[in-house]
Design a protein around this motif. Sequence first.
Motif, PDB file in Angstrom:
ATOM      1  N   ASN A  47      41.669   9.175  69.997  1.00 18.63           N
ATOM      2  CA  ASN A  47      42.990   8.717  69.548  1.00 18.63           C
ATOM      3  C   ASN A  47      43.183   7.259  69.956  1.00 18.63           C
ATOM      4  O   ASN A  47      42.952   6.895  71.104  1.00 18.63           O
ATOM      5  N   SER A  54      46.293   4.380  69.528  1.00 16.81           N
ATOM      6  CA  SER A  54      47.675   4.213  69.103  1.00 16.81           C
ATOM      7  C   SER A  54      48.169   2.822  69.483  1.00 16.81           C
ATOM      8  O   SER A  54      47.961   2.369  70.608  1.00 16.81           O
ATOM      9  N   ARG A  59      50.644  11.709  77.102  1.00 16.97           N
ATOM     10  CA  ARG A  59      51.588  11.009  76.241  1.00 16.97           C
ATOM     11  C   ARG A  59      51.839   9.604  76.771  1.00 16.97           C
ATOM     12  O   ARG A  59      52.134   9.437  77.954  1.00 16.97           O
ATOM     13  N   CYS A  81      52.645  12.226  69.536  1.00 17.77           N
ATOM     14  CA  CYS A  81      51.265  12.162  70.037  1.00 17.77           C
ATOM     15  C   CYS A  81      50.338  13.070  69.242  1.00 17.77           C
ATOM     16  O   CYS A  81      49.119  13.031  69.441  1.00 17.77           O
ATOM     17  N   ASP A  90      48.558   4.679  64.353  1.00 12.83           N
ATOM     18  CA  ASP A  90      47.574   5.387  65.164  1.00 12.83           C
ATOM     19  C   ASP A  90      46.504   6.015  64.284  1.00 12.83           C
ATOM     20  O   ASP A  90      46.707   6.251  63.085  1.00 12.83           O
TER      21      ASP A  90
END
Length: 270
Positions: free
Chosen positions: A191, A193, A65, A79, A171
Amino acid sequence: KRIEGVTSIDPVIIRKIPGANPGIENIIKTLPGVYSNNELSTSYAVRGGNYEENLVYVNEIEVYRPFLIRSGQQEGLSCTNTEMVQNVDFSAGGFQSKYGDKMSSVLDITYRNPKRFKAGLEASFLGGSLTVEGVSKNTKWSNITGFRYRDNSLLVNSQETESNFRPRFMDVQTLFNFNASAKWQWSFLGNISQNKYHYQPLSRQTNFGTVNEPIALLVVYDGQEKDEYLTTFGAIKSVSQYNDKNKLKFISSVYHTQEQEYYDIQAQYR
């Protein structure tokens, strides 16, 4: 099979529950032993532990995170993308050793494995999301990708301090699955973000005193604060069914976060 100490959360409830930052954390904060000091943050602490002592797993891959140096402040978006979730399990202690050595809690999330093409769009005054999933003709490849955007300006403009405050979060998450054979599978979880905070306070008036002697404190501000946080994450997972009783799993991940904070705010009061 129900495991003692593990709470299963229905993904449908997660998508419908309201909140400043809708997501799994809104429900987790209501569970016994879990608390948070900021409703605009997705961070939480369990049983008196620290905010960074909570494990998060997505498809058996540990997700780190994004966390700021100042305790209790964290990224605006959860997340995990709730539109991609299939199953959620949460344990506030007493979880299995396979989850690692952090002491407070573990959040175990499973993303959907697409069976056919599907797309979903959601929009509101605070942002929106787009989710697309599909599978190849030979069913060996499958992918689910989600994009989210959030602007909490409407929530924070009702404070006593008059300001130009634009907290914006964005994200993109994607999960690729490849079935090389009946006994060998590969997957990739990615991922990206980006969270931006632009805060320019203008003035504030606080009224106090008594009815006969009302007093007001007027504060005038100069300057602004600009914060930006960029997080990238990628993981590759390989699962080999060695035989009927043994299975081998190999997981490799890369995580990088960049924090930029600039502020030159000056206050004058009378």
